[in-house]
Design a protein around this motif. Structure first.
Motif, PDB file in Angstrom:
ATOM      1  N   THR A 272       3.419  97.808 -32.807  1.00  0.00           N
ATOM      2  CA  THR A 272       2.414  98.792 -33.221  1.00  0.00           C
ATOM      3  C   THR A 272       1.101  98.154 -33.660  1.00  0.00           C
ATOM      4  OG1 THR A 272       3.281  98.806 -35.489  1.00  0.00           O
ATOM      5  CG2 THR A 272       4.214 100.407 -33.929  1.00  0.00           C
ATOM      6  N   SER A 273       1.068  96.838 -33.765  1.00  0.00           N
ATOM      7  CA  SER A 273      -0.168  96.180 -34.178  1.00  0.00           C
ATOM      8  C   SER A 273      -0.258  94.796 -33.554  1.00  0.00           C
ATOM      9  CB  SER A 273      -0.246  96.071 -35.708  1.00  0.00           C
ATOM     10  OG  SER A 273       0.811  95.262 -36.210  1.00  0.00           O
ATOM     11  N   LEU A 274      -1.448  94.201 -33.666  1.00  0.00           N
ATOM     12  CA  LEU A 274      -1.716  92.863 -33.151  1.00  0.00           C
ATOM     13  C   LEU A 274      -1.690  91.850 -34.291  1.00  0.00           C
ATOM     14  CD1 LEU A 274      -4.769  93.759 -30.883  1.00  0.00           C
ATOM     15  CD2 LEU A 274      -2.422  93.346 -30.107  1.00  0.00           C
ATOM     16  N   ASN A 275      -1.636  90.589 -33.929  1.00  0.00           N
ATOM     17  CA  ASN A 275      -1.757  89.538 -34.942  1.00  0.00           C
ATOM     18  C   ASN A 275      -3.161  89.519 -35.543  1.00  0.00           C
ATOM     19  OD1 ASN A 275       0.866  88.466 -34.744  1.00  0.00           O
ATOM     20  ND2 ASN A 275       0.308  87.209 -32.989  1.00  0.00           N
ATOM     21  N   PHE A 276      -4.164  89.833 -34.708  1.00  0.00           N
ATOM     22  CA  PHE A 276      -5.561  89.838 -35.134  1.00  0.00           C
ATOM     23  C   PHE A 276      -6.372  90.561 -34.062  1.00  0.00           C
ATOM     24  CE2 PHE A 276      -4.352  85.667 -33.358  1.00  0.00           C
ATOM     25  CZ  PHE A 276      -5.041  85.712 -32.151  1.00  0.00           C
ATOM     26  N   ALA A 277      -7.624  90.830 -34.354  1.00  0.00           N
ATOM     27  CA  ALA A 277      -8.485  91.504 -33.382  1.00  0.00           C
ATOM     28  C   ALA A 277      -8.708  90.601 -32.171  1.00  0.00           C
ATOM     29  CB  ALA A 277      -9.824  91.853 -34.024  1.00  0.00           C
ATOM     30  N   PRO A 278      -8.675  91.151 -30.958  1.00  0.00           N
ATOM     31  CA  PRO A 278      -8.853  90.333 -29.749  1.00  0.00           C
ATOM     32  C   PRO A 278     -10.132  89.495 -29.807  1.00  0.00           C
ATOM     33  CG  PRO A 278      -8.165  92.554 -29.172  1.00  0.00           C
ATOM     34  CD  PRO A 278      -8.432  92.574 -30.637  1.00  0.00           C
ATOM     35  N   GLY A 279      -9.971  88.207 -29.525  1.00  0.00           N
ATOM     36  CA  GLY A 279     -11.091  87.283 -29.519  1.00  0.00           C
ATOM     37  C   GLY A 279     -11.381  86.619 -30.845  1.00  0.00           C
ATOM     38  N   ALA A 280     -10.792  87.119 -31.938  1.00  0.00           N
ATOM     39  CA  ALA A 280     -11.139  86.618 -33.269  1.00  0.00           C
ATOM     40  C   ALA A 280     -10.499  85.276 -33.588  1.00  0.00           C
ATOM     41  CB  ALA A 280     -10.743  87.641 -34.335  1.00  0.00           C
ATOM     42  N   HIS A 281      -9.328  85.022 -33.050  1.00  0.00           N
ATOM     43  CA  HIS A 281      -8.599  83.797 -33.373  1.00  0.00           C
ATOM     44  C   HIS A 281      -7.839  83.320 -32.141  1.00  0.00           C
ATOM     45  CE1 HIS A 281      -9.302  83.802 -37.698  1.00  0.00           C
ATOM     46  NE2 HIS A 281      -9.103  85.102 -37.677  1.00  0.00           N
ATOM     47  N   PHE A 282      -7.254  82.145 -32.275  1.00  0.00           N
ATOM     48  CA  PHE A 282      -6.331  81.614 -31.276  1.00  0.00           C
ATOM     49  C   PHE A 282      -4.929  81.639 -31.857  1.00  0.00           C
ATOM     50  CE2 PHE A 282      -3.616  78.075 -30.125  1.00  0.00           C
ATOM     51  CZ  PHE A 282      -3.563  78.174 -28.742  1.00  0.00           C
ATOM     52  N   MET A 283      -3.987  82.140 -31.112  1.00  0.00           N
ATOM     53  CA  MET A 283      -2.573  82.027 -31.470  1.00  0.00           C
ATOM     54  C   MET A 283      -1.754  82.024 -30.181  1.00  0.00           C
ATOM     55  SD  MET A 283      -0.147  84.202 -34.099  1.00  0.00           S
ATOM     56  CE  MET A 283      -0.806  83.442 -35.577  1.00  0.00           C
ATOM     57  N   TYR A 284      -1.069  80.943 -29.948  1.00  0.00           N
ATOM     58  CA  TYR A 284      -0.286  80.769 -28.728  1.00  0.00           C
ATOM     59  C   TYR A 284       0.750  81.877 -28.631  1.00  0.00           C
ATOM     60  CZ  TYR A 284       2.060  78.039 -25.057  1.00  0.00           C
ATOM     61  OH  TYR A 284       2.588  77.596 -23.864  1.00  0.00           O
ATOM     62  N   SER A 285       0.803  82.548 -27.490  1.00  0.00           N
ATOM     63  CA  SER A 285       1.734  83.647 -27.302  1.00  0.00           C
ATOM     64  C   SER A 285       2.197  83.724 -25.863  1.00  0.00           C
ATOM     65  CB  SER A 285       1.085  84.980 -27.698  1.00  0.00           C
ATOM     66  OG  SER A 285       1.940  86.063 -27.402  1.00  0.00           O
ATOM     67  N   ASN A 286       3.502  83.633 -25.656  1.00  0.00           N
ATOM     68  CA  ASN A 286       4.072  83.737 -24.310  1.00  0.00           C
ATOM     69  C   ASN A 286       3.892  85.122 -23.708  1.00  0.00           C
ATOM     70  OD1 ASN A 286       5.527  81.121 -23.540  1.00  0.00           O
ATOM     71  ND2 ASN A 286       6.220  81.432 -25.638  1.00  0.00           N
ATOM     72  N   THR A 287       3.667  86.117 -24.558  1.00  0.00           N
ATOM     73  CA  THR A 287       3.440  87.470 -24.058  1.00  0.00           C
ATOM     74  C   THR A 287       2.256  87.509 -23.105  1.00  0.00           C
ATOM     75  OG1 THR A 287       4.357  88.418 -26.085  1.00  0.00           O
ATOM     76  CG2 THR A 287       2.933  89.841 -24.759  1.00  0.00           C
ATOM     77  N   ASN A 288       1.217  86.744 -23.412  1.00  0.00           N
ATOM     78  CA  ASN A 288       0.011  86.737 -22.587  1.00  0.00           C
ATOM     79  C   ASN A 288       0.333  86.426 -21.130  1.00  0.00           C
ATOM     80  OD1 ASN A 288      -1.959  87.205 -24.685  1.00  0.00           O
ATOM     81  ND2 ASN A 288      -1.546  85.137 -25.399  1.00  0.00           N
ATOM     82  N   TYR A 289       1.061  85.358 -20.901  1.00  0.00           N
ATOM     83  CA  TYR A 289       1.284  84.901 -19.533  1.00  0.00           C
ATOM     84  C   TYR A 289       2.414  85.654 -18.835  1.00  0.00           C
ATOM     85  CZ  TYR A 289      -2.328  81.423 -19.675  1.00  0.00           C
ATOM     86  OH  TYR A 289      -3.556  80.822 -19.718  1.00  0.00           O
ATOM     87  N   PHE A 290       3.350  86.182 -19.598  1.00  0.00           N
ATOM     88  CA  PHE A 290       4.354  87.069 -19.009  1.00  0.00           C
ATOM     89  C   PHE A 290       3.670  88.313 -18.440  1.00  0.00           C
ATOM     90  CE2 PHE A 290       7.047  90.866 -19.839  1.00  0.00           C
ATOM     91  CZ  PHE A 290       8.024  90.636 -18.879  1.00  0.00           C
ATOM     92  N   LEU A 291       2.740  88.893 -19.204  1.00  0.00           N
ATOM     93  CA  LEU A 291       2.030  90.083 -18.737  1.00  0.00           C
ATOM     94  C   LEU A 291       1.061  89.755 -17.599  1.00  0.00           C
ATOM     95  CD1 LEU A 291       1.287  91.907 -22.116  1.00  0.00           C
ATOM     96  CD2 LEU A 291       3.079  92.429 -20.450  1.00  0.00           C
ATOM     97  N   LEU A 292       0.458  88.588 -17.623  1.00  0.00           N
ATOM     98  CA  LEU A 292      -0.429  88.194 -16.519  1.00  0.00           C
ATOM     99  C   LEU A 292       0.348  88.122 -15.205  1.00  0.00           C
ATOM    100  CD1 LEU A 292      -2.587  85.444 -18.279  1.00  0.00           C
ATOM    101  CD2 LEU A 292      -3.416  87.635 -17.395  1.00  0.00           C
ATOM    102  N   ALA A 293       1.588  87.626 -15.269  1.00  0.00           N
ATOM    103  CA  ALA A 293       2.418  87.585 -14.053  1.00  0.00           C
ATOM    104  C   ALA A 293       2.701  88.999 -13.548  1.00  0.00           C
ATOM    105  CB  ALA A 293       3.719  86.840 -14.327  1.00  0.00           C
ATOM    106  N   LYS A 294       2.896  89.944 -14.489  1.00  0.00           N
ATOM    107  CA  LYS A 294       3.113  91.337 -14.089  1.00  0.00           C
ATOM    108  C   LYS A 294       1.880  91.891 -13.372  1.00  0.00           C
ATOM    109  CE  LYS A 294       7.248  91.746 -15.438  1.00  0.00           C
ATOM    110  NZ  LYS A 294       8.240  91.720 -14.333  1.00  0.00           N
ATOM    111  N   ILE A 295       0.705  91.524 -13.862  1.00  0.00           N
ATOM    112  CA  ILE A 295      -0.528  91.982 -13.231  1.00  0.00           C
ATOM    113  C   ILE A 295      -0.658  91.406 -11.824  1.00  0.00           C
ATOM    114  CG2 ILE A 295      -3.043  91.803 -13.358  1.00  0.00           C
ATOM    115  CD1 ILE A 295      -2.753  92.015 -16.421  1.00  0.00           C
ATOM    116  N   VAL A 296      -0.299  90.131 -11.660  1.00  0.00           N
ATOM    117  CA  VAL A 296      -0.329  89.512 -10.329  1.00  0.00           C
ATOM    118  C   VAL A 296       0.580  90.278  -9.379  1.00  0.00           C
ATOM    119  CG1 VAL A 296       0.273  87.445  -9.001  1.00  0.00           C
ATOM    120  CG2 VAL A 296      -0.944  87.221 -11.176  1.00  0.00           C
ATOM    121  N   GLU A 297       1.768  90.631  -9.853  1.00  0.00           N
ATOM    122  CA  GLU A 297       2.706  91.360  -8.994  1.00  0.00           C
ATOM    123  C   GLU A 297       2.143  92.726  -8.584  1.00  0.00           C
ATOM    124  OE1 GLU A 297       7.030  89.537 -10.348  1.00  0.00           O
ATOM    125  OE2 GLU A 297       6.353  91.420 -11.249  1.00  0.00           O
ATOM    126  N   ARG A 298       1.533  93.424  -9.521  1.00  0.00           N
ATOM    127  CA  ARG A 298       1.044  94.774  -9.225  1.00  0.00           C
ATOM    128  C   ARG A 298      -0.157  94.742  -8.282  1.00  0.00           C
ATOM    129  NH1 ARG A 298       1.931  98.113 -14.976  1.00  0.00           N
ATOM    130  NH2 ARG A 298       4.118  97.460 -15.219  1.00  0.00           N
TER     131      ARG A 298
END
Length: 582
Positions: free
Chosen positions: A174-200
Motif C-alpha cells: 500500500t505504500s513505497l519506501n520513499f517518493a520515486p526519485g528521492a533515494h536509492f534502495m536496491y530492489s529486485n521488484t524493479n527488474y522483475f517488473l521490467l521483465a514483465k514489461i518486456v514480455e508484454r
C-alpha cells in the motif's frame, strides 16, 4: 647462389629465429607459470572433492585465462569447465534486462520517462508516477519482493516460488519506501517488473526475447533464461552449501522469477557479452553508453548505480564497471576496468564465497605492473598534490557540542551512529568502530581529522535533530536522532503479543524468555531481539530487521513498524497479548 645454397642460407636464418623464439618462450613460460601459480593459490580451497568456481580473465578483448576449480556436480564428479559449465549468475542478469528495455527504446516501443502503470495497469497508484528509469536505477521506492516473501513468512530461497507468488505480494503493498526519485534502495521488484514489461511489449517470453536479441547475435551458445524451476539444462552447475556435520548439502534455486535474476551463463559466454562494451554488436554505442550512465536523484545527487550496473572507483580508484550476483549457493561477479581493457569473470557454486574480493585479487595479479606504475606516478614530485582539508575552524562551545550528542539512526541500513561530547571535542563512533574526535568544519559542520570529503552536517526538521554524512561520492547518509534505551523503564511484557501485517499476510509473535524478547514466525526458530533505542529492537540472528513499536495515547503498545535495508515501514498491528515462551 645455387638452390642448395639458398636453402642452407634460409635454414640458418630459421635456426637463429627458432633459437631466439625459444629463449623468449622460456621467459614467457616462466612468467606464465608464476602467474598461474598465484591465481591457483586464490582458488586452492576448491578441489576434486568440493564445489568451486570458474574463472575467466579478459585482456584487450581476448579471453587470456580461463580455468575451473572444483566440481559442477559432486554427485557425479563432474569438474567445472569454464567453457561449458553454466552457472546461475543471480543479479548479473539485471544488465541483460536493462539492455532489453533499451532495445525496446530503440524500437520506439517505450520511453525511459514513461509511467510504469502504462504497461502494468494493475500496479497500485501511489500518488506519484514511477518511471521506467526509476526502476532501472533502483530509485522507484518499490519494496523488494524477495524480502517481503521471506520476511518472517518461513519461505526460503530453496523453496518453490512462482511469478504469481511474486506479483501477489507486490500488488498487496500500500505504500513505497520513499517518493520515486528521492533515494536509492536496491530492489529486485524493479527488474522483475521490467521483465514483465518486456514480455508484454514483445508478445513473447522474456527468455525468448533475450535469446533472439542478445544471446544469439553474440553467439552466447550456453546462455539462457531458466524460468522453470524443474527445467533440465545441460551442463548446469548444481549449488552447494557446506554442511555443519561435514561435506555439503544441496542449495539450489527454485524460484521462477526472472529479470532480476534467472540467467544461466558460462565464463566464455560472459566474455562475449563483455566484448560488446568495446565493439557493440547489440544495441550499438548508444546502448552501451546508456547502460553505464550513472543515475541522478531528483535532488541532483549522482549515484554509483547505473542501469543494471555499478560504475564507480571501487577498485583502487580506477573507473570500474561491475555487478555481483548472489542466489541460493551461487555467487558471481563480472568486473570490468574499461581504461585498462581488463575484465574478470568469477562464477561459483558454493555458498560463502566473496566473489568480488576474488575478482579484485585476480586483478591485482594481472595488473601488478600497471598498479606499480600508477603508484610511482602519484609519488613523483611533480604529481598533482592530494587535496588537503582546510584549517580547522574554532571549536564550538561545550553547550553546542552537547546539543549534537546522542544516538542517530540511519534508516536505510538500520545502523546506529553515536556522538558524544567530552574533553572539549565531539566524538563520533560508527557501527563496530572505535570513536574518533571530529574537527569543526564551519557552522553546524564537522569533519573527520584531515579529511575534507567527509562532512558531518547537523540540522533540524519538524522538531527532529538530523545528521547528514557526506563522503564526497554517492549518496550521503541521512540520520535522525533517537532516544536511547532507559532500561529502568522497560517492561518486556508490554511488548509480548501476536501481531499481523496485511501487506505480507503474516503473523509474528513476540515472546519473553530469560529476560529477553524473541521473535517467533512460522517455520522459523525463535530469534532473540536486542534493544536498539527507545521502543525499538533489532532481530540479531540472520535477519536485518528493525522493529519500532508504536503506542497509543494511553502508552499501550498497539503494533510495530518493520524496516529492512530493502523494505521500509511494513506495519504490524497487535491482535492479542501474550505471556512468556515455554
Amino acid at each position: 647462389m645455387s638452390v642448395l645454397a639458398v636453402r642452407r642460407h634460409f635454414l640458418s636464418i630459421a635456426l637463429v629465429l627458432h633459437s631466439a623464439a625459444a629463449m623468449a618462450d622460456t621467459s614467457d613460460t616462466s612468467q606464465t607459470t608464476e602467474l598461474t601459480q598465484r591465481v591457483d593459490a586464490l582458488f586452492s580451497a576448491y578441489d576434486a572433492g568440493s564445489p568451486g568456481c570458474a574463472l575467466g580473465v579478459i585482456r584487450n578483448g581476448e579471453l587470456v585465462y580461463k580455468k575451473g576449480y572444483g566440481n559442477a556436480s559432486l554427485e557425479f564428479g563432474v569438474p567445472i569447465d569454464p567453457e561449458n559449465t553454466a552457472f546461475a549468475i543471480g543479479s548479473i542478469s539485471k544488465q541483460f534486462t536493462a539492455a532489453a528495455i533499451l532495445l525496446l527504446v530503440q524500437d520506439g516501443k517505450i520511453s525511459l520517462t514513461d509511467d510504469i502503470r502504462q504497461y502494468l495497469p494493475e500496479m497500485p497508484n501511489y500518488g506519484k508516477a514511477i518511471s521506467i528509469d526509476h526502476m532501472l536505477s533502483h530509485t522507484s521506492g518499490l519494496r523488494d519482493y524477495t524480502v517481503l516473501m521471506t520476511m518472517g513468512t518461513g519461505v526460503r530461497e530453496v523453496d518453490y516460488s512462482s511469478d504469481a507468488d511474486a506479483m501477489a505480494i507486490i500488488l498487496r503493498q500500500t505504500s513505497l519506501n520513499f517518493a520515486p526519485g528521492a533515494h536509492f534502495m536496491y530492489s529486485n521488484t524493479n527488474y522483475f517488473l521490467l521483465a514483465k514489461i518486456v514480455e508484454r511489449l514483445s508478445s513473447q517470453p522474456f527468455g525468448t526475447f533475450l535469446q533472439e536479441r542478445i544471446f544469439q547475435p553474440l553467439n552466447m551458445r550456453h546462455t539462457r533464461v531458466r524460468d522453470k524451476y524443474d527445467a533440465v539444462v545441460r551442463q548446469r552447475a548444481m549449488g552447494y552449501a557446506p554442511s555443519a556435520t561435514g561435506g555439503y548439502s544441496i542449495k539450489d534455486v527454485n524460484w521462477e522469477q526472472v529479470g532480476n535474476t534467472g540467467v544461466l551463463s558460462t565464463v566464455s559466454d560472459l566474455a562475449k557479452w563483455d566484448g560488446n562494451f568495446y565493439q557493440p554488436r547489440v544495441g550499438g554505442a548508444w546502448l552501451v553508453k546508456q547502460l553505464q550512465q550513472n543515475a541522478i536523484r531528483s535532488d541532483g545527487i549522482r549515484l554509483s548505480h547505473a542501469r543494471g550496473l555499478i560504475v564507480d572507483g571501487a577498485y583502487r580508484g580506477m573507473r570500474s564497471v561491475h555487478h555481483a550476483g548472489d542466489t541460493a549457493a551461487f555467487h558471481a561477479q563480472l568486473f570490468r576496468l574499461p581504461e585498462q581493457r581488463f575484465s574478470a569473470v568469477v562464477l561459483c557454486n558454493v555458498d560463502g564465497v566473496d566473489q568480488t574480493l576474488l575478482s579484485f585479487k585476480v586483478a591485482d595479479i594481472f595488473l601488478a605492473d600497471e598498479i606499480k606504475k600508477r603508484r610511482a606516478t602519484v609519488a613523483q614530485p611533480g604529481a598533482r598534490p592530494a587535496a588537503r582539508a582546510p584549517a580547522p575552524a574554532s571549536m564550538p562551545s561545550a553547550s553546542e557540542l552537547e546539543s549534537y550528542a546522542g544516538v542517530y539512526l540511519e534508516r536505510y541500513s538500520q545502523s546506529l551512529h553515536a556522538r558524544e561530547a567530552r574533553d572539549g571535542h565531539l566524538w563520533y563512533r560508527a557501527p563496530q568502530r572505535e570513536p574518533v574526535a571530529l574537527e569543526p568544519g564551519g557552522a553546524q559542520r564537522f569533519r573527520l581529522p584531515g579529511k575534507m570529503e567527509n562532512l558531518f552536517q547537523f540540522s533540524r526538521q519538524d522538531k527532529r535533530a538530523l545528521l547528514t554524512i557526506g563522503s564526497g561520492a554517492d549518496e550521503p547518509l541521512e540520520l535522525v536522532r533517537v532516544k536511547p534505551v532507559q532500561t529502568d523503564r522497560v517492561r518486556l511484557e508490554d511488548y509480548a503479543g501476536t501481531y499481523f501485517s496485511p501487506e505480507i499476510n503474516v503473523h509474528w509473535t513476540i515472546v519473553t524468555k530469560d529476560g529477553k524478547l524473541y521473535k517467533q514466525a512460522q517455520r522459523e526458530a525463535s530469534k532473540p531481539m536486542s534493544p536498539a533505542f527507545e521502543d525499538a529492537y533489532t532481530v540479531t540472528i540472520d535477519d536485518q530487521e528493525l522493529l519500532r513499536f508504536t503506542r497509543n495515547s494511553r502508552q499501550r503498545i498497539t503494533g510495530f513498524i518493520v524496516d529492512n535495508p530493502r523494505v521500509l515501514n511494513v506495519v504490524f498491528s497487535r491482535t492479542r497479548s501474550a505471556a512468556k515462551a515455554d
